[in-house]
Design a protein around this motif. Structure first.
Motif, PDB file in Angstrom:
ATOM      1  N   THR A   6      10.707   4.033  -3.594  1.00 34.82           N
ATOM      2  CA  THR A   6      11.825   3.285  -3.014  1.00 34.82           C
ATOM      3  C   THR A   6      12.349   3.982  -1.763  1.00 34.82           C
ATOM      4  OG1 THR A   6      12.446   2.576  -5.211  1.00 34.82           O
ATOM      5  CG2 THR A   6      14.092   2.341  -3.500  1.00 34.82           C
ATOM      6  N   LEU A   7      12.481   5.281  -1.898  1.00 28.47           N
ATOM      7  CA  LEU A   7      13.150   6.022  -0.822  1.00 28.47           C
ATOM      8  C   LEU A   7      12.352   5.989   0.470  1.00 28.47           C
ATOM      9  CD1 LEU A   7      14.438   9.131  -2.777  1.00 28.47           C
ATOM     10  CD2 LEU A   7      15.459   6.897  -2.504  1.00 28.47           C
ATOM     11  N   ILE A   8      11.045   5.945   0.349  1.00 26.36           N
ATOM     12  CA  ILE A   8      10.233   5.994   1.561  1.00 26.36           C
ATOM     13  C   ILE A   8      10.500   4.783   2.435  1.00 26.36           C
ATOM     14  CG2 ILE A   8       8.202   4.837   0.580  1.00 26.36           C
ATOM     15  CD1 ILE A   8       8.197   7.802   2.998  1.00 26.36           C
ATOM     16  N   PHE A   9      10.884   3.692   1.811  1.00 27.95           N
ATOM     17  CA  PHE A   9      11.118   2.486   2.609  1.00 27.95           C
ATOM     18  C   PHE A   9      12.389   2.606   3.439  1.00 27.95           C
ATOM     19  CE2 PHE A   9       8.279   0.769  -0.651  1.00 27.95           C
ATOM     20  CZ  PHE A   9       7.296   0.332   0.197  1.00 27.95           C
ATOM     21  N   PHE A  10      13.305   3.418   2.966  1.00 28.40           N
ATOM     22  CA  PHE A  10      14.486   3.651   3.802  1.00 28.40           C
ATOM     23  C   PHE A  10      14.067   4.341   5.087  1.00 28.40           C
ATOM     24  CE2 PHE A  10      16.792   3.955  -0.442  1.00 28.40           C
ATOM     25  CZ  PHE A  10      17.134   2.626  -0.398  1.00 28.40           C
ATOM     26  N   LYS A  11      13.135   5.252   4.911  1.00 26.75           N
ATOM     27  CA  LYS A  11      12.639   5.950   6.100  1.00 26.75           C
ATOM     28  C   LYS A  11      11.940   4.948   7.026  1.00 26.75           C
ATOM     29  CE  LYS A  11      11.535   9.143   8.823  1.00 26.75           C
ATOM     30  NZ  LYS A  11      12.562   9.592   9.724  1.00 26.75           N
TER      31      LYS A  11
ATOM     32  N   TYR B  61       0.835  -1.196   0.000  1.00 27.65           N
ATOM     33  CA  TYR B  61       0.000   0.000   0.000  1.00 27.65           C
ATOM     34  C   TYR B  61       0.869   1.246   0.000  1.00 27.65           C
ATOM     35  CZ  TYR B  61      -3.385   3.446   1.576  1.00 27.65           C
ATOM     36  OH  TYR B  61      -4.160   4.563   1.681  1.00 27.65           O
ATOM     37  N   ILE B  62       1.888   1.222   0.831  1.00 32.45           N
ATOM     38  CA  ILE B  62       2.777   2.379   0.896  1.00 32.45           C
ATOM     39  C   ILE B  62       3.478   2.555  -0.441  1.00 32.45           C
ATOM     40  CG2 ILE B  62       4.911   3.204   1.963  1.00 32.45           C
ATOM     41  CD1 ILE B  62       2.528   3.591   3.709  1.00 32.45           C
ATOM     42  N   ASN B  63       3.861   1.436  -1.011  1.00 30.17           N
ATOM     43  CA  ASN B  63       4.517   1.498  -2.306  1.00 30.17           C
ATOM     44  C   ASN B  63       3.610   2.151  -3.345  1.00 30.17           C
ATOM     45  OD1 ASN B  63       6.595   0.799  -4.200  1.00 30.17           O
ATOM     46  ND2 ASN B  63       5.139  -0.718  -4.981  1.00 30.17           N
ATOM     47  N   ASP B  64       2.358   1.711  -3.344  1.00 30.51           N
ATOM     48  CA  ASP B  64       1.414   2.297  -4.299  1.00 30.51           C
ATOM     49  C   ASP B  64       1.187   3.767  -4.019  1.00 30.51           C
ATOM     50  OD1 ASP B  64       1.276  -0.187  -5.266  1.00 30.51           O
ATOM     51  OD2 ASP B  64      -0.677  -0.689  -4.403  1.00 30.51           O
ATOM     52  N   LEU B  65       1.159   4.045  -2.731  1.00 26.31           N
ATOM     53  CA  LEU B  65       0.879   5.410  -2.316  1.00 26.31           C
ATOM     54  C   LEU B  65       1.955   6.360  -2.834  1.00 26.31           C
ATOM     55  CD1 LEU B  65      -1.275   6.610  -0.422  1.00 26.31           C
ATOM     56  CD2 LEU B  65       0.404   6.533   1.383  1.00 26.31           C
ATOM     57  N   PHE B  66       3.177   5.883  -2.839  1.00 27.68           N
ATOM     58  CA  PHE B  66       4.268   6.781  -3.159  1.00 27.68           C
ATOM     59  C   PHE B  66       4.715   6.696  -4.611  1.00 27.68           C
ATOM     60  CE2 PHE B  66       4.566   7.242   1.327  1.00 27.68           C
ATOM     61  CZ  PHE B  66       5.092   8.500   1.498  1.00 27.68           C
ATOM     62  N   SER B  67       4.085   5.809  -5.370  1.00 29.71           N
ATOM     63  CA  SER B  67       4.508   5.745  -6.765  1.00 29.71           C
ATOM     64  C   SER B  67       3.675   6.726  -7.581  1.00 29.71           C
ATOM     65  CB  SER B  67       4.372   4.320  -7.294  1.00 29.71           C
ATOM     66  OG  SER B  67       3.110   3.819  -6.963  1.00 29.71           O
ATOM     67  N   ASP B  68       4.295   7.243  -8.585  1.00 27.20           N
ATOM     68  CA  ASP B  68       3.651   8.163  -9.516  1.00 27.20           C
ATOM     69  C   ASP B  68       3.108   9.394  -8.819  1.00 27.20           C
ATOM     70  OD1 ASP B  68       4.220   6.523 -11.564  1.00 27.20           O
ATOM     71  OD2 ASP B  68       2.332   5.427 -11.457  1.00 27.20           O
ATOM     72  N   LEU B  69       3.951  10.014  -8.073  1.00 29.51           N
ATOM     73  CA  LEU B  69       3.510  11.245  -7.441  1.00 29.51           C
ATOM     74  C   LEU B  69       3.786  12.392  -8.399  1.00 29.51           C
ATOM     75  CD1 LEU B  69       4.883  10.655  -3.863  1.00 29.51           C
ATOM     76  CD2 LEU B  69       2.537  10.498  -4.628  1.00 29.51           C
ATOM     77  N   LYS B  70       2.728  13.015  -8.805  1.00 28.03           N
ATOM     78  CA  LYS B  70       2.900  14.089  -9.788  1.00 28.03           C
ATOM     79  C   LYS B  70       2.705  15.464  -9.157  1.00 28.03           C
ATOM     80  CE  LYS B  70       3.212  11.673 -13.719  1.00 28.03           C
ATOM     81  NZ  LYS B  70       3.553  10.411 -13.026  1.00 28.03           N
TER      82      LYS B  70
END
Lengths: 512, 973
Positions: free
Chosen positions: B670-675, B604-613
Motif C-alpha cells: 500500500t505504502l509504495i503507491f503513496f510514493k 505488478y508493483i502491487n505484487d512486487l511489494f506484497s509479501d516481502l519477507k
C-alpha cells in the motif's frame, strides 16, 4: 412458523409428531438428542419450537381444570399431562442451551424461548379470557440471562428485539425487580443486570406530561404487544407502574458496589445517564455517585458529566467548579476514548450559556484549539466547530481572532495551558494562533473549517450544530470530488526521486 | 494676334504668371476701411476669424460679383439673342482634333498676312505647348547628357592646343617650327584637322557606349543578386518553418498578392533559428509558468479568491450603484475568430459557455469522468499533443518503410516461412537502432536467460498480423517465426482485439518463487548491472511485446512474465519497448491499450511489494520500482483521466483493506503507491483528486494504528517521511506526522510510571513505552543515520534500529520544525518534543547521532526562544469613503461635442450643421441678390424717368419755342 427446516429428518419427525399421536415417542427422542449434541443446537431448537407452537395453537396442551373434580385419568388426559411434562422439560433444555454451545445456537435458544413464551401467552395453558402473560417463563429466561459467571451481552443484545413490546417491557421490569435482590453479586452479574435493564428501557417510558399529550393523539394503537390477540382483553399498559419498577430495579443496583470495576461503572453510568435519569423519582440521590464518578477521570467522568449536566439543568443542583472539571477533561487522552463526541456535544451545551465569564470561555476556546493541533482531522473539525460556536456566542472573544488595539508583539503566549482553573489561565490576552496554523492542514475540509473560524461573523449567525463526521467520509468525499482538470507533475521523474523535493531517499537507504 | 491667342489658351503658364503678379499687387489695408469687431467674451485658445473685417471692401466685392453675374443675367433677361460658336471645324465630326488644329493654324497664318499686320515684323509668335512656353517646358534632363560635356573644356571646336597654335597663330619669321617641318600645304592641314576631329568623335562615342553597356550590365547583375542577398538568412530555416511559410503562402490574401505583383519581391523576412539559449529560456519560462500555476493551486479557495479580487480591476460602476454587489452582465462581447486550424480564438471560459460549433470538446473531467475513456483520451492537455506531434513526425518515415516491409512479410509468410530470412538484414538494422537508443552494452544475465525457456513454453501467444505495428517489431517477429516454428499458427484466430478484459487481475496472486531465491550475491550483481545498464533485447521479449495485447485476456500475467526474472534495467528497457511499440500515434487503439497497461503495471508493483519477507526482496522491489517509475509517469501522461481513475480505485481498495484492520499499519504494497502518487501528481495542491485522499489516508494510518513493534514503527516512519515529502512545497501542517514523531520520541524516552509525560493517542501512556529506549551503551557503535530497507523486514527491535529511528525522526522533526518558523503555533507543536528529547539519554547513542540530535535540539530551542507572538489582527478595513467618480478626462479636448460621437453620427452631425450654415448663407445671398436686383431696377427706373423728364422737358422746350416763334410771327403779323 419456523421457516427454516434444518434437517429433512427433523422435518419428518415434526410432521409425524403432529399428525399422529401414536408416534409421540419422537418428541421424547428429540428431547433426548439435546443430551447428545454439544455445540450446535439450532436444528433441535427450531424443531422443538415448531412442534410446541403448533401444539399450543391447537390447544393440545390445554387442560381444563374443573374445581372439585378428581383428575381425569383417561388416556387423553394422560397424554396431555405427558405433553406438558415434555413442554416443561423442553423449556429447561432450551434455557440450558442459552448458556452453552456456539453463539448462534445460544442466540437461537433465546429466541426459541421467547417464541414459546409468546405462543404460550397467546394460547395460555389454562384457559383464561383476560390478558395473560407467562411471567414465569420470562423470569426463567431472566435468571439465565443474569448469569454470574458468563457475560451475556450478546444474548441480551438479541433480547432487545423483544423488549420493544410494551408488555414485555412492563412484565420484564416487574420480574427483574423481583429477582434483583442479591447481595454482593459478581461484576459479571452486575454487568448482565445493567445491560438487561438497559435493554428493557430501550423503549422510552413516557412521563406524565407526555402521556396526556399522547392520549389525545390516540397513538396507543401503535403499541406492540408480544402476547396480544384480538379476541382477548387489551393489555393494560401503565407507564407509572413501569417507572416504579424501573426505580426499584435501580434501587437494588444502587446498593451494589457499582464503582469498583471500571466496566461496570461505565455501564451503570451509561444506563443512568441515557435511560434512567428521566424516570427516577428522586434523581438527586444519584448526585453522590455522579460526583464521585466525575472525579474518577477518563471516560467515566465524561459519562458522569452528562448526568451532572442533567441534574444541574433540571434539578437545580449546584455543582462547584463545574467548568473547571469540564476544562480538565479536555486532554489529548480524550481522543482515545469513544465518548469524545459526547464530550464535545456536552461542552457545547455547557458553554452555550451567554452569561459565562469571558475569561472562562476564552480559556476553553484556547484549550480546544490547542487540542485541535494534535487531534485527528475528524476530531479537529469537531473542535473547531465548537470554537466557532464559542466565538459566535461570545462576541467578546472576537479579540482572540482580531485584536483591535495596536498589536504589541509578545515574547510568549499569555495563555497558560497548565493552569487548572480556566478563569485564571489568562486566555483573553492570547490569540487563536493554533487555528491560524490549522489553516495549513492538508485536509481541505479542516483547512476550510479553520478559515471559517477565523472569519469574523459580521452579524450574529446561528451557532452550528455539531456534526459527527464519519471517519471514512472524509476520504471518500475527497475521492468523489470532481475536478475540472487533473493536474500532473510537470517534471518527469527519473527514477524514484521526486523532482520537486525528495525526502524519502534522504532518510531511507532503500536500494542498498 | 497675340491677344487672341492668349485668350484662347489661357493655361497654366499664364495662371502662374498672374498669381505672382497678384501677390506683388496685394494691396495694403486702408486703416479707414477696417472695422474691428469687439469681443464680448474672451475664450482662451480660441482662434477668432472675425475679429476684424473690411465691410466696405467686401461689400464692394460682393456688389462687383453680382454685377458680373446677376447683372449680366438681368441684362440678358428677356433677350432672344443666341451665342454662336464660330470656331473652325468645331461642329464637323469628320475632322479629327489634329486636322482641326491644322485648319485653325492655317486660318491664323492667313490672318497674319492681312493688311494690318504686314508691317508688324517684331511680333513673333510665342510657341506654347499646353499653354506653357517651350522655354519653360524644356528641362534637358537626359541623364546621359552629363557625359557629353567636354572634360577638357576645349574650345575652338575641340581642336588640340598644338594644332590651334600652329594653325591659327603659327607662321611668321620668328617661329622656327615651320622651317623644321618643311612646308605643309594648307590642304594637308585641313585634312589632318578633319581626320583628327573625326577620330576623337569616334573614340568618344565608343567610350560612351562602353560605359552605357557597363551600367546596364551592372544593373541587371544587381537585380539578379538582390534576392540572393536577402535570402541568405532564410536558407537556414528549419523544415517546419518552411512548411509553415508554405501554408501561409497558400492563404495569401488578395492585397498581398496584388502588392507582390506590383512590387518586385525583395526577399522574404524570416525568423531566426532558435538558438539553444533561446530554447532553454523558453523552457524555463514554461516551467516558471507551470510553477506559478502550481503555487496558485496550493492556496486554498479563499485565498485564491482574495488574490483574484485584488487582481481584478474595478469595473465601471454606475452612479446608481447601491454597493450591493449586484453584478451587471455587461461584459464585452468577444469577437469570434478562428486561427488557421479552424480553432476558435476565444478564451476557454467563454468556450465553455457558448457552444461554438467548430470547437473541440473541452477537457472537463468533471463531466467526462463517467464517459468513455476514448473520448477523454482525445482531450488531454497540450504538452501531450505536442509530444504526439513530434513523435508522429519522427515516425513518419518509419511508417512508410514499415508498410513496405509488411507487404513483403505477408508474402513471405504466406508462401514459405523458411524464406523469412530475406528480411533479416532489416531486422539487424532495427535492432541496432534499439541498441543505440538504449545505450546498452552487450551483456545478458545468464539467469535471466535460463529462465526464459520455461516462460516461453508457457507462452502460447501467436504473433499476429496487425496493420499498425512498426516495422521493427514486425520483422523481429517474423524472425521469431523461424525460431519458434511450431508456435506460429494461423493469424486469423487472434484477430479480434477485445477490450473486455479490463478488470484487474486478482490481488492475491502469488509472486513467482524466483525472487526469493535470489540471494544477496545476486542482488549485488543486480546493482552492478544497473550501472552497466546492460540490456539486449531478447527475442522472446520482442515476441511478447508484439503480441502483448493480441490475446483476449491475461495481459497482466503476460506483463508479469515479461518482467519477472530480469534485472531492473532489463525490465525498464522491456517496458520502454513495449510502450514504444504501442505508441498512441501509431494506432487509435493504442491509447486504450496503454491505459490498460498502466493498470497492469500498478498490479505488478502491487505484487512486487506484497509479501516481502527478506531484505533482498525489499531492495529488489525498490530497485525495480525505481526503474519503472518514469514509465508510470509516461503512461499516465498519455491518458490522464483513466490513470487517475485507476489510481483512485486502487486507493479505495487499499483503504477498504486497511479499514478492516484499522489498528494494523498497511504493508508496503500500500505504502509504495503513496510514493508513486508523489511522483506522478503535484502534492502541494490545496485540493487534488489523488493526492488529497492519499494524504488523508496516510494521516489516518498515523492516527489510528498501533505502533508497538518494528513492523509498525518502520512503516510508520516511512509514512511520516512520505508526508514530509508531500508537504515539502506547501508546508502544510500534518499534526498526525508531528504527533507520530512525538510518539517515537516517547517510545525511545526513559519514562517511568512515577514521572509520566503527556502523550497523544494512538500512543498510550505506560503501554509499549520504552520499546525504543536504548538501554545499553552504544556510543561505540557505528551506525549510519538512514533507515534502511532491512527495517521493513525486521521482527525484533535491536539497538541498531533504535538508534536509526531516533536519528531519522530527529531529522524529520527538524524539517517539520522549519516549516512553521513563521507561525506562532510552532511552540505548541514542538514543545512536547523538546521535553521528550530531554528524557532521552543521548550519551548512550553513537557520538555522531548524539551530536546531530543535540544540534537539532539546540536549533529548535533557539528557534522557540526567539519566537514572538503577534496577536491575530484582521487586515485593517479601510473606512468606506464616499463614492467619488473619476473625472471624465478626454485625452484630446476638442471642445466640440461631436468628439464623443461615433463616426457616422459625427459625420451626419457635421453635414447637418453644414446644411444649416449653407442654408443660412444661401438665404442671405438670395436676400442680397434681391436687394441688388431691387437697387438695379430702381436705378434703371430713375434713369428711365430722368430720360423721360428730359424728353418731356425737351418737348416742352420745343413746344414753347414753337409757341414763341408762333407768337413772334403773330406779333410780326
Amino acid at each position: 412458523m419456523a421457516a427454516v427446516q434444518p434437517n429433512p429428518n427433523f422435518a419428518k419427525m415434526i410432521s409425524a409428531q403432529l399428525r399422529n399421536k401414536a408416534t409421540h415417542n419422537n418428541l421424547a427422542d428429540i428431547l433426548e438428542m439435546f443430551e447428545a449434541e454439544t455445540d450446535n443446537y439450532t436444528p433441535l431448537l427450531l424443531t422443538v419450537e415448531v412442534i410446541f407452537t403448533k401444539l399450543l395453537r391447537r390447544g393440545e396442551l390445554l387442560e381444563g381444570i374443573v374445581p372439585l373434580k378428581p383428575a381425569d385419568n383417561s388416556p387423553e388426559a394422560q397424554y396431555k399431562r405427558w405433553l406438558r411434562e415434555c413442554f416443561e422439560a423442553a423449556q429447561t433444555r432450551i434455557l440450558e442451551c442459552i448458556r452453552r454451545g456456539r453463539m448462534s445456537s445460544r442466540l437461537q435458544a433465546l429466541v426459541t424461548a421467547c417464541k414459546l413464551m409468546q405462543a404460550e401467552g397467546k394460547h395460555p395453558l389454562e384457559g383464561s379470557s383476560g390478558f395473560y402473560f407467562p411471567s414465569v417463563r420470562l423470569k426463567n429466561i431472566f435468571n439465565v440471562l443474569l448469569d454470574p459467571e458468563i457475560s451475556m451481552s450478546a444474548p441480551i443484545a438479541r433480547f432487545q428485539e423483544f423488549t420493544e413490546y410494551k408488555d414485555v417491557q412492563q412484565y420484564g421490569l416487574k420480574v427483574l425487580s423481583t429477582i434483583a435482590y442479591r447481595k454482593s453479586p459478581t461484576s459479571i452479574y452486575m454487568q448482565n443486570y445493567l445491560e438487561l435493564l438497559d435493554k428493557l428501557l430501550i423503549c422510552e417510558i413516557p412521563t406524565e406530561t407526555k402521556i396526556k399529550g399522547k392520549e389525545r393523539d390516540g397513538e396507543e394503537k401503535e403499541e406492540k404487544l408480544l402476547c396480544g390477540t384480538e379476541d382477548k382483553a387489551p393489555f393494560p399498559y401503565n407507564p407509572g407502574v413501569c417507572r416504579r419498577y424501573a426505580n426499584r430495579c435501580w434501587g437494588f443496583a444502587c446498593q451494589w458496589p457499582l464503582c469498583q470495576d471500571s466496566r461496570t461503572h461505565r455501564r451503570a453510568l451509561l444506563l443512568l445517564v441515557e435511560r434512567l435519569m428521566p424516570l427516577l423519582n428522586r434523581p438527586h440521590l444519584a448526585t453522590d455517585m455522579l460526583c464521585d464518578s466525575l472525579d474518577a477521570g477518563g471516560p467515566i467522568s465524561m459519562l458522569a458529566l452528562q448526568g451532572v449536566l442533567e441534574l444541574v439543568r433540571r434539578h437545580n443542583i449546584d455543582y462547584p467548579d463545574m467548568y473547571d472539571r469540564l476544562y480538565a477533561m479536555f486532554e489529548p487522552e480524550m481522543f482515545a476514548t469513544r465518548y469524545k463526541r459526547r464530550l464535545m456535544h456536552l461542552a457545547d451545551i455547557f458553554l452555550s450559556s451567554t452569561h459565562l465569564p469571558e475569561s472562562l470561555v476564552a480559556a476553553f476556546a484556547k484549550r480546544l484549539s490547542r487540542l485541535a493541533l494534535v487531534a485527528s482531522p475528524e476530531d479537529a473539525v469537531g473542535l473547531l466547530q465548537l470554537v466557532a460556536n464559542l466565538l459566535l456566542r461570545h462576541p467578546a472573544l472576537k479579540r482572540m481572532i482580531c485584536y483591535e488595539d495596536t498589536p504589541a508583539i509578545m515574547s510568549n503566549d499569555p495563555y497558560v495551558m497548565e493552569e487548572t482553573c480556566a478563569r485564571s489561565s489568562r486566555a483573553l490576552g492570547s490569540s487563536l494562533w493554533e487555528v491560524w496554523a490549522l489553516r495549513r492542514h492538508p485536509a481541505p475540509a479542516l483547512a476550510a473549517a479553520a478559515a471559517t473560524v477565523l472569519q469574523p461573523a459580521t452579524d450574529r449567525a446561528a451557532p452550528l450544530a455539531l456534526t459527527a463526521p464519519d471517519l471514512a467520509a472524509n476520504f471518500d468525499a475527497e475521492l468523489k470530488k470532481r475536478f475540472k482538470t487533473i493536474e500532473m507533475n510537470f517534471v518527469r521523474p527519473q527514477g524514484m526521486t521526486t523532482p520537486s523535493g525528495e525526502r524519502v531517499m534522504q532518510y531511507w537507504e532503500l536500494m542498498a | 494676334m497675340a491677344k487672341v491667342k492668349n485668350k484662347r489658351n489661357s493655361g497654366l503658364a499664364d495662371k502662374v504668371h498672374n498669381k505672382k503678379k497678384s501677390e506683388i499687387n496685394k494691396k495694403k489695408l486702408n486703416p479707414f476701411e477696417v472695422h474691428i469687431n469687439r469681443e464680448k467674451l474672451k475664450v482662451l485658445g480660441k482662434k477668432s476669424k472675425h475679429d476684424r473685417g473690411l465691410p466696405g471692401v467686401s461689400r464692394a466685392k460682393a456688389i462687383q460679383k453680382r454685377k458680373e453675374t446677376l447683372g449680366t443675367e438681368m441684362k440678358l433677361m428677356h433677350k432672344t439673342n443666341a451665342f454662336i460658336d464660330r470656331r473652325i471645324g468645331e461642329k464637323s465630326a469628320q475632322l479629327s482634333a489634329e486636322e482641326r488644329m491644322v485648319a485653325r493654324f492655317a486660318a491664323e497664318r492667313v490672318k497674319q498676312h492681312n493688311k494690318k499686320n504686314i508691317y508688324n515684323l517684331a511680333d513673333d509668335e510665342v510657341l506654347t505647348h499646353r499653354g506653357q512656353t517651350l522655354e519653360q517646358i524644356e528641362k534637358f534632363d537626359d541623364p546621359r547628357s552629363d557625359d557629353e560635356e567636354d572634360e577638357d573644356g576645349r574650345k575652338f571646336g575641340g581642336l588640340g592646343d598644338e594644332f590651334v597654335a600652329d594653325g591659327h597663330f603659327g607662321g611668321g619669321m620668328l617661329s622656327k617650327t615651320d622651317a623644321k617641318d618643311g612646308a605643309k600645304s594648307h590642304k594637308d592641314l585641313i585634312e589632318q584637322l578633319i581626320a583628327e576631329s573625326k577620330k576623337r568623335k569616334a573614340e568618344k562615342q565608343k567610350e560612351k557606349e562602353q560605359t552605357l553597356d557597363l551600367t546596364e550590365k551592372l544593373d541587371s547583375e544587381w537585380k539578379d543578386l538582390q534576392p540572393v542577398v536577402f535570402k541568405k538568412m532564410k536558407t537556414e530555416e528549419s523544415a517546419i518553418e518552411k512548411l509553415l511559410s508554405q501554408a501561409e503562402k497558400k492563404n495569401m490574401d488578395y492585397d498581398k498578392m496584388m502588392r507582390e505583383l506590383k512590387f518586385e519581391k525583395r526577399g522574404t523576412p524570416s525568423d531566426g533559428l532558435k538558438s539553444d539559449e533561446k530554447q532553454a529560456k523558453e523552457e524555463r519560462a514554461r516551467l516558471e509558468q507551470l510553477e506559478k500555476e502550481r503555487e496558485l493551486r496550493m492556496m486554498g479557495e479563499e485565498e485564491q479568491i482574495a488574490v483574484k479580487s485584488k487582481q481584478t480591476k474595478v469595473k465601471h460602476r454606475s452612479a446608481e450603484d447601491l454597493d450591493d454587489n449586484f453584478e451587471l452582465d455587461d461584459e464585452h462581447d468577444f469577437m469570434l475568430a478562428y486561427d488557421k486550424d479552424g480553432k476558435p480564438l476565444v478564451p476557454e471560459k467563454v468556450l465553455k459557455d457558448f457552444s461554438v460549433p467548430n470547437a473541440k470538446p473541452k477537457f472537463d473531467d468533471g463531466i467526462s469522468d463517467t464517459s468513455d475513456e476514448e473520448d477523454e483520451g482525445d482531450d488531454d492537455s497540450d504538452d501531450e499533443e505536442n509530444q504526439d506531434q513530434s513523435q508522429s513526425q519522427n515516425d513518419d518515415e518509419s511508417d512508410d518503410a514499415s508498410d513496405k516491409s509488411e507487404d513483403s512479410n505477408k508474402k513471405t509468410k504466406s508462401k514459405d516461412k523458411n524464406k523469412v530470412k530475406l528480411v533479416s538484414n532489416k531486422n539487424d538494422d532495427s535492432s541496432n537502432d534499439d541498441e543505440s537508443s538504449d545505450d546498452d552494452s552487450e551483456d545478458i544475465k545468464p539467469e535471466a536467460k535460463n529462465q526464459k525457456p520455461e516462460v516461453k513454453s508457457k507462452a502460447k501467444e501467436k504473433p499476429k498480423e496487425n496493420g499498425h505495428k512498426p516495422e521493427e517489431k514486425k520483422t523481429k517477429k517474423t524472425e521469431e517465426d523461424t525460431i519458434l516454428f511450431q508456435n506460429s499458427k494461423d493469424d486469423d484466430s487472434s484477430d479480434d482485439d477485445d477490450d473486455g478484459s479490463e478488470e484487474e487481475s486478482e490481488e492475491d496472486e502469488d509472486e513467482d518463487g524466483e525472487g526469493n531465491e535470489v540471494d544477496l550475491n545476486n542482488l549485488n550483481d543486480l546493482k552492478e548491472s544497473d550501472g552497466e545498464s546492460d540490456v539486449e533485447q531478447e527475442p522472446e521479449d520482442v515476441e511478447k511485446i508484439g503480441s502483448f495485447f493480441d490475446v483476449d485476456d491475461g495481459e497482466g500475467d503476460k506483463l508479469k512474465e515479461l518482467l519477472t526474472g530480469k534485472t531492473p534495467a532489463q525490465q525498464a528497457s522491456a517496458l520502454q519497448n513495449l510502450i514504444k511499440s504501442y505508441d498512441p500515434s501509431l494506432s487509435e487503439k493504442n491509447k486504450d491499450k496503454l491505459t490498460k497497461l498502466f493498470a497492469y503495471m500498478l498490479q505488478y508493483i502491487n505484487d512486487l511489494f506484497s509479501d516481502l519477507k527478506e531484505e533482498s526482496d525489499v531492495i529488489k522491489a525498490f530497485l525495480i520500482f525505481d526503474r519503472l517509475a518514469p514509465y508510470f509517469y509516461d503512461l499516465s501522461q498519455t491518458n490522464k483521466v483513466s490513470s487517475k481513475k485507476y489510481i483512485a480505485e486502487l486507493l479505495k481498495e487499499k483503504y477498504g483493506q486497511y479499514k478492516k484492520r484499522q489498528k494494523r499499519v498497511p504493508d508496503m504494497d500500500t505504502l509504495i503507491f503513496f510514493k508513486l502518487i508523489s511522483l506522478l501528481y503535484p502534492t502541494s495542491d490545496f485540493r487534488h483528486p489523488i493526492t488529497t485522499p492519499s494524504m488523508i489516508f496516510m494521516t489516518e494510518i498515523l492516527t489510528t494504528c498501533r505502533f508497538n513493534d518494528a513492523y509498525s514503527i518502520s512503516r510508520g516512519l516511512f509514512v511520516t517521511t512520505l508526508l514530509l515529502e508531500y508537504t515539502i512545497l506547501s508546508k502544510r501542517l500534518v499534526p498526525s506526522a508531528i504527533n507520530f514523531l512525538r510518539g517515537i520520541l516517547y517510545l525511545s524516552a526513559n519514562v517511568t510510571v512515577l514521572n509520566p509525560i503527556q502523550v497523544v493517542p494512538p500512543f498510550r501512556l505506560h503501554k509499549d513505552s520504552k520499546i525504543l529506549n536504548l538501554e545499553e551503551d552504544c556510543s561505540k557503535m557505528d551506525v549510519e543515520g538512514k533507515m534502511a530497507a532491512r527495517d521493513f523486514t525486521l521482527t525484533e527491535i535491536n539497538n541498531d534500529f533504535k538508534i536509526r529511528c531516533l536519528s531519522t525522526s530527529m531529522g524529520i522533526l527538524k524539517e517539520f520544525f522549519d516549516y512553521f518558523n513563521d507561525i506562532e503555533a510552532q511552540v505548541y507543536l514542538f514543545e512536547p518534543h523538546l521535553k521528550l528529547v530531554g528524557r532521552i539519554d543521548l550519551d548512550l547513542y553513537p557520538a555522531k547521532v548524539a551530536n546531530r540530535a543535540n544540534q537539532i535540539i539546540k536549533y529548535m530551542r533557539a528557534g522557540l526562544e526567539v519566537k514572538t507572538f503577534t496577536p491575530l489582527t484582521r487586515e485593517k478595513k479601510r473606512p468606506k469613503a464616499l463614492r467619488l467618480y473619476e473625472p471624465d478626462i478626454q485625452e484630446v479636448f476638442t471642445g466640440s461635442k461631436s468628439a464623443k460621437l461615433s463616426r457616422e453620427q459625427a459625420e451626419s452631425q457635421r453635414l447637418k450643421t453644414k446644411y444649416k450654415k449653407e442654408m443660412k448663407g444661401a438665404l442671405r445671398e438670395i436676400r442680397r441678390d434681391k436687394s441688388y436686383i431691387g437697387s438695379v431696377k430702381i436705378r434703371q427706373k430713375i434713369h428711365s424717368d430722368n430720360i423721360r423728364k428730359e424728353k418731356v422737358k425737351q418737348i416742352y422746350k420745343d413746344a414753347s419755342i414753337q409757341q414763341g416763334e408762333l407768337n413772334k410771327l403773330k406779333r410780326i403779323k
